[in-house]
Motif scaffolding. Structure first.
Motif, PDB file in Angstrom:
ATOM      1  N   GLU A 244       0.983  -1.368  -0.014  1.00  0.00           N
ATOM      2  CA  GLU A 244      -0.010  -0.059  -0.116  1.00  0.00           C
ATOM      3  C   GLU A 244       1.017   1.152   0.031  1.00  0.00           C
ATOM      4  O   GLU A 244       1.872   1.286   0.809  1.00  0.00           O
ATOM      5  CB  GLU A 244      -0.822  -0.068   1.379  1.00  0.00           C
ATOM      6  N   GLY A 245       0.409   2.382  -1.099  1.00  0.00           N
ATOM      7  CA  GLY A 245       1.208   3.406  -0.965  1.00  0.00           C
ATOM      8  C   GLY A 245       2.527   3.454  -2.012  1.00  0.00           C
ATOM      9  O   GLY A 245       3.144   4.400  -2.054  1.00  0.00           O
ATOM     10  N   ARG A 246       3.065   2.318  -2.306  1.00  0.00           N
ATOM     11  CA  ARG A 246       4.043   2.277  -3.046  1.00  0.00           C
ATOM     12  C   ARG A 246       3.758   2.844  -4.571  1.00  0.00           C
ATOM     13  O   ARG A 246       2.675   2.931  -5.088  1.00  0.00           O
ATOM     14  CB  ARG A 246       4.685   0.941  -3.328  1.00  0.00           C
ATOM     15  N   ARG A 247       4.773   3.440  -5.395  1.00  0.00           N
ATOM     16  CA  ARG A 247       4.615   4.377  -6.392  1.00  0.00           C
ATOM     17  C   ARG A 247       3.844   3.677  -7.366  1.00  0.00           C
ATOM     18  O   ARG A 247       3.162   4.564  -7.960  1.00  0.00           O
ATOM     19  CB  ARG A 247       6.053   4.532  -6.857  1.00  0.00           C
ATOM     20  N   PHE A 248       4.005   2.420  -7.844  1.00  0.00           N
ATOM     21  CA  PHE A 248       3.362   2.027  -9.225  1.00  0.00           C
ATOM     22  C   PHE A 248       2.056   0.981  -8.525  1.00  0.00           C
ATOM     23  O   PHE A 248       1.536   0.213  -9.469  1.00  0.00           O
ATOM     24  CB  PHE A 248       4.370   1.277  -9.925  1.00  0.00           C
ATOM     25  N   ALA A 249       1.863   0.735  -7.363  1.00  0.00           N
ATOM     26  CA  ALA A 249       0.736  -0.070  -6.606  1.00  0.00           C
ATOM     27  C   ALA A 249      -0.376   0.675  -6.907  1.00  0.00           C
ATOM     28  O   ALA A 249      -0.706   1.939  -7.233  1.00  0.00           O
ATOM     29  CB  ALA A 249       1.228  -0.056  -5.182  1.00  0.00           C
ATOM     30  N   PRO A 250      -1.511  -0.142  -6.973  1.00  0.00           N
ATOM     31  CA  PRO A 250      -3.005   0.768  -7.215  1.00  0.00           C
ATOM     32  C   PRO A 250      -3.221   1.442  -6.021  1.00  0.00           C
ATOM     33  O   PRO A 250      -2.950   0.915  -4.825  1.00  0.00           O
ATOM     34  CB  PRO A 250      -3.918  -0.807  -7.205  1.00  0.00           C
TER      35      PRO A 250
ATOM     36  N   ARG B 197     -11.233  -4.917 -19.434  1.00  0.00           N
ATOM     37  CA  ARG B 197     -12.594  -4.613 -19.198  1.00  0.00           C
ATOM     38  C   ARG B 197     -12.994  -5.099 -17.706  1.00  0.00           C
ATOM     39  O   ARG B 197     -13.435  -4.403 -16.861  1.00  0.00           O
ATOM     40  CB  ARG B 197     -13.484  -5.695 -20.078  1.00  0.00           C
ATOM     41  N   ASP B 198     -12.313  -6.220 -17.261  1.00  0.00           N
ATOM     42  CA  ASP B 198     -12.952  -6.763 -16.145  1.00  0.00           C
ATOM     43  C   ASP B 198     -11.835  -6.346 -14.935  1.00  0.00           C
ATOM     44  O   ASP B 198     -12.398  -6.465 -13.617  1.00  0.00           O
ATOM     45  CB  ASP B 198     -12.925  -8.410 -16.166  1.00  0.00           C
ATOM     46  N   GLU B 199     -10.753  -5.953 -15.210  1.00  0.00           N
ATOM     47  CA  GLU B 199      -9.817  -5.764 -14.005  1.00  0.00           C
ATOM     48  C   GLU B 199      -9.104  -4.473 -14.288  1.00  0.00           C
ATOM     49  O   GLU B 199      -7.844  -4.431 -14.315  1.00  0.00           O
ATOM     50  CB  GLU B 199      -8.915  -7.117 -13.998  1.00  0.00           C
ATOM     51  N   SER B 200      -9.855  -3.431 -14.176  1.00  0.00           N
ATOM     52  CA  SER B 200      -9.320  -2.290 -14.452  1.00  0.00           C
ATOM     53  C   SER B 200      -8.248  -1.728 -13.352  1.00  0.00           C
ATOM     54  O   SER B 200      -7.559  -0.872 -13.578  1.00  0.00           O
ATOM     55  CB  SER B 200     -10.332  -1.406 -14.862  1.00  0.00           C
ATOM     56  N   TRP B 201      -8.339  -2.349 -12.382  1.00  0.00           N
ATOM     57  CA  TRP B 201      -7.515  -1.904 -11.305  1.00  0.00           C
ATOM     58  C   TRP B 201      -6.101  -2.241 -11.497  1.00  0.00           C
ATOM     59  O   TRP B 201      -5.059  -1.671 -10.878  1.00  0.00           O
ATOM     60  CB  TRP B 201      -7.700  -2.659  -9.804  1.00  0.00           C
ATOM     61  N   ARG B 202      -5.937  -3.197 -12.593  1.00  0.00           N
ATOM     62  CA  ARG B 202      -4.380  -3.567 -12.850  1.00  0.00           C
ATOM     63  C   ARG B 202      -3.727  -2.379 -13.102  1.00  0.00           C
ATOM     64  O   ARG B 202      -4.055  -1.654 -14.280  1.00  0.00           O
ATOM     65  CB  ARG B 202      -4.412  -4.778 -13.848  1.00  0.00           C
TER      66      ARG B 202
END
Lengths: 466, 211
Positions: A244-250, B197-202
Motif C-alpha cells: 500500500e502506497g508504493r509508487r506503482f501500486a494500485p 474490461r474486468d480488472e481495470s484496477w491492474r
C-alpha cells in the motif's frame, strides 16, 4: 477442484492451452537489466518486431555498475558499453528506465517490490535467475534466458508447461539470531540444489508467516539455489501493508479491488502438493556454507565434512575437490575460520532490514585488522533510508565501506571482486568456484553473521555476541 | 534463424561432474558482451586456462579429439545456477550441439532448445556407459537421431530417449518460437481486452521514460 496458490496464478494467466499441454502464459511484468537484454533488443530490431507493452516493462542497470563514486565515469569500457547500450535501447523502444544516477536505481530484484512494480498474483519475469525473489509478494516470478526475454518483448507471453507443486512447511519459530537466510540455507542443505527441479516451491508454516517482506524475499530469492522454478509465499496482511502506497501500486478504490482479489491467492486447504518438505524452525541454527555449492551447509557450531566418511566415491572426490578449492581441512570447526572480506549486499540481503541487522552487530565494534568489509545497499532508496536512520555512520565508524547500490561482489562483474585465495563471508546467494572473482572463496551467511565475522576476523556464532 | 537439428554424428566429450553451474560454463566476467557469438573461447574458462592464459592440458576440452566435440556428457543437474543464456551460447560457439546428462536445471534446459542445442536426459548408468564410449575418442562417434529419438553407440546399439513433442518439432524444423506464438496474436489480444474490461484496477507502469 482444490488448487494450490501456483495453480491459481497459473490459471489466471493462461492465454491458450496448446494441444500438447504447452501454455501461452501471459506475463504482467518484464524487468530488464543491462547484461541479458542487449541481444534480445537486437533480435527485435533485426526481425522488425515491436515491443508489445512498454507499460509492463521496466529497465534498470545493476550488474555492471560501479559501487564507488557515481559522479565519475564508468572506467571499464565493456561495462560502459553495456550500460550505454541499455540506455539507447530503452530510449528507442520507450521503456521506463531507472538510470544510474537516480535514487531509484538499484538491484532489479530490490527495485521491483520497492517501487510497487511487483505485486501479488502477477507473473513476473526477468533475464536473471533471482527473479524468484518477487515470489515473496505472492507473485509467480522466475528467471528466463535472453531468447525468452525477446519472446516476452515481442508477445508479452511465454510458452510454458505447468510446474509441479512443492510445499515447504517451516513450523514453529526460529530462535534469536536466526534469520530468513538461515532458514533458506537449512532448506537447501536438506533438499539439495536439484531438490526443487521442475517445481514451484511454496513456503508455508508459522516461521514463514512471521517473516517480514525482506525475509520472505531472501527466502524466495534462493529458491533457485534449491533448483526450483520459482518460490512463493501466499500474500497476507504483511504483504498488503507493504504494497500500500508504493509508487506503482494500485491506489484508493483500485487498491481495495486488488486486495479483494489478492485475498483469494492462497492454496486451498485440501490442495495436493506433488512434494512436501517439513522443517522445525527450532532446529535451525545460524548457518553458513563450507563448499562450492549452496547445498554445502553447516551450522556455525558444525565441522567441515570429511571425504573419508562419504559412502559414494564420486561424492568423496567432489568433497575433496571442494576442500582443496576452499582451503579447508576435513573435520575443521567452521567457527574460528579466518576471513579476508565481508560482503553485505546482493539481491538476497541488501534491504533496509538486512542492513539494520548487520548494523546492530557492527555498532560499537570495529572491523578486525586485515579484513575488508563492505556494505552495498540494494537501491538508492535503501541507501537513503539507511542514512536517515544513521546506519551509514554506524558502519563507517566500525570501519565498513559504505557504497552505492548494485550487484557488486555477488558476481564480480564490476570492480568489486575477490582476488584468488581470499575468503569471504558473503550475504549473497552463490558460492560457486570463482563466483566472486577467480579463485575467491565464498561462505554464504546472513547479514548478522557476516557483520559478526567482519568484526571478529573469523566466523563466530552471532548469538554469542549480544 | 536457428539451425535445424535432425541427426548428429560426432565426438562426445565426457565430463563426469555433478552440478556444473552456468558460472563454470561461462564466468560472469565474460558476460559483458552485447552479442551472442564469440563466447566459445571462454567456455569453461577456469577449468581450461591457467592464470597466464595457457591451457590446462588435463581438461577434457583441451585434449584431442575432444577439442572437436559436438556432444558433451556430464552427471546430474547440468546448468544449475544463473539463467545466463551465454552458457548455451558459449557451448554452441565451442561447437556443442547436444548435451547429455541424468538431469538438468530447468532454465538451462530450456535455454538449450532455444539455441538449437538438444539436451537429452538419460539415466546415470547410461551416461557412464556413454562416457566410456566417448573415452575411445575419434574412433567412437556417437549418433543422435532426434526424429527417431535414439542415441546410437559406436557399437551400433541404440538407446531411446524422451523429448517434448513441441520442442522436438521446433528443433527439427529450426523454427522460431516468437513467430509461432504470434500466430496466436488474436488470443493474446482478447486476453488483454478482457483484463482491461474486468480488472481495470491492474496498474500499468507510466512514468517519464527516464527516472
Amino acid at each position: 477442484m482444490a488448487r494450490t496458490l501456483f495453480d491459481k496464478i497459473w490459471d489466471d494467466h493462461v492465454v491458450e492451452r496448446l494441444p500438447d499441454g504447452t501454455c501461452i502464459l501471459y506475463i504482467d511484468r518484464h524487468l530488464l537489466h543491462e547484461v541479458t537484454s542487449p541481444q534480445a533488443f537486437e533480435g527485435l530490431r533485426m526481425s522488425g518486431r515491436r515491443l508489445r507493452r512498454a507499460d509492463a516493462t521496466v529497465a534498470v542497470v545493476d550488474h555492471n555498475v560501479p559501487t564507488s563514486d557515481r559522479s565519475l565515469p564508468i572506467e571499464e569500457p565493456e561495462s560502459r558499453l553495456q550500460i550505454e547500450t541499455l540506455e539507447k535501447n530503452v530510449a528507442e523502444f520507450g521503456v521506463p528506465y531507472f538510470k544510474l544516477r537516480s535514487k531509484d536505481q538499484g538491484i532489479v530484484h530490490v527495485v521491483g517490490p520497492e517501487q510497487g512494480i511487483s505485486l501479488p498474483g502477477m507473473t513476473i519475469v526477468c533475464g536473471d535467475s533471482h527473479t524468484s525473489t518477487h515470489g515473496a509478494m505472492g507473485a509467480l516470478a522466475f528467471g528466463i534466458g535472453t531468447s525468452e526475454v525477446e519472446h516476452v518483448m515481442a508477445t508479452q507471453t511465454l510458452l510454458q508447461k505447468p510446474a509441479k507443486n512443492m510445499r515447504i512447511t517451516v513450523s514453529g519459530h526460529v530462535g534469536p539470531g536466526v534469520t530468513a537466510k538461515d532458514i533458506m540455507l537449512a532448506i537447501i542443505g536438506k533438499i539439495g540444489t536439484a531438490g526443487g527441479t521442475g517445481h514451484v516451491m511454496e513456503f508455508a508454516g508459522d516461521a514463514i508467516r512471521a517473516l517480514d517482506m525482506a525475509g520472505r524475499m531472501t527466502l524466495c530469492n534462493m529458491s533457485i539455489e534449491a533448483g526450483a522454478r520459482a518460490g512463493l509465499v501466499a500474500p497476507d496482511e504483511t504483504t498488503f501493508a507493504y504494497v500500500e502506497g508504493r509508487r506503482f501500486a494500485p491506489k484508493g478504490e483500485d487498491f481495495d479491488k486488488a486486495c479483494a482479489y489478492w485475498r483469494t491467492l492462497v492454496s486451498d486447504s485440501d490442495a495436493v502438493f506433488d512434494t512436501e518438505v517439513t522443517l522445525d524452525a527450532a532446529d535451525i541454527k545460524p548457518n553458513l556454507t563450507w563448499g562450492t555449492s549452496p547445498e554445502d551447509v553447516i551450522g556455525i557450531d558444525g565441522v567441515v565434512p570429511d571425504p573419508a566418511s562419504c559412502n559414494d566415491p564420486a561424492r568423496a572426490r567432489q568433497v575433496q575437490r571442494m576442500l582443496d578449492y576452499m582451503g579447508l581441512e576435513a573435520g575443521q570447526k567452521i567457527a574460528g575460520t579466518k576471513i579476508d572480506v565481508a560482503f553485505i549486499g546482493s539481491c538476497t540481503n541488501s534491504r533496509i532490514e538486512d542492513l539494520r541487522a548487520a548494523a546492530a552487530v557492527a555498532k560499537g565494534r570495529h572491523v578486525a585488522p586485515g579484513v575488508r568489509a563492505m556494505v552495498v545497499p540494494g537501491s538508492g532508496n535503501v541507501k537513503a533510508a539507511a542514512e536517515a536512520e544513521g546506519l551509514d555512520l554506524i558502519f563507517r565508524e566500525a570501519g565498513f565501506e559504505w557504497r552505492e547500490a548494485g550487484c557488486s561482489m555477488c558476481l564480480g562483474m564490476n570492480p568489486d571482486k575477490l582476488t584468488s585465495g581470499q575468503r569471504c563471508a558473503s550475504t549473497s546467494n552463490r558460492n560457486f568456484e570463482g563466483r566472486q572473482g577467480p579463485g575467491g572463496r565464498t561462505h554464504l551467511c546472513s547479514p548478522a553473521m557476516a557483520a559478526a565475522a567482519a568484526v571478529s576476523g573469523c566466523f563466530v556464532d552471532v548469538r554469542e555476541m549480544a | 534463424m536457428m539451425d535445424k537439428f535432425t541427426t548428429l554424428t560426432a565426438i562426445a566429450a565426457p565430463l563426469p561432474v555433478e552440478n556444473i553451474d552456468t558460472d563454470q560454463i561461462i564466468p560472469a566476467r565474460f558476460l559483458k558482451t552485447i552479442q551472442r557469438s564469440g563466447l566459445g573461447k571462454n567456455a569453461f574458462a577456469a577449468q581450461r586456462y591457467n592464470e597466464d592464459g595457457s591451457e590446462k592440458p588435463d581438461f577434457v576440452l583441451n585434449k584431442e579429439p575432444f577439442r572437436k566435440a559436438e556432444i558433451l556428457i556430464t552427471f546430474e543437474n547440468l546448468g544449475c545456477g544463473s539463467s545466463r543464456e551465454h552458457a548455451p551460447w558459449a557451448l554452441l560457439d565451442f561447437g556443442i550441439r547436444c548435451v547429455i546428462a541424468p538431469s538438468f536445471a530447468d532454465i538451462f534446459f530450456n535455454n538449450c532448445f532455444k539455441n538449437g542445442i538438444l539436451p537429452i536426459r538419460l539415466p546415470r548408468e547410461i551416461c557412464e556407459t556413454l562416457m566410456e564410449d566417448a573415452q575411445m575418442g575419434a574412433n567412437a562417434r556417437i549418433t543422435i537421431d532426434l526424429e527417431n529419438q535414439v542415441v546410437q553407440r559406436p557399437d551400433g546399439s541404440t538407446l531411446p530417449f524422451e523429448v517434448d513433442s513441441f520442442r522436438k518439432h521446433m528443433l527439427i524444423e529450426g523454427l522460431d518460437d516468437i513467430g509461432q506464438t504470434l500466430q496466436h496474436d488474436s488470443a493474446i489480444q482478447s486476453f488483454e481486452q478482457k483484463r482491461q474490461r474486468d480488472e481495470s484496477w491492474r496498474p500499468t507502469i507510466v512514468m517519464e521514460t527516464v527516472s
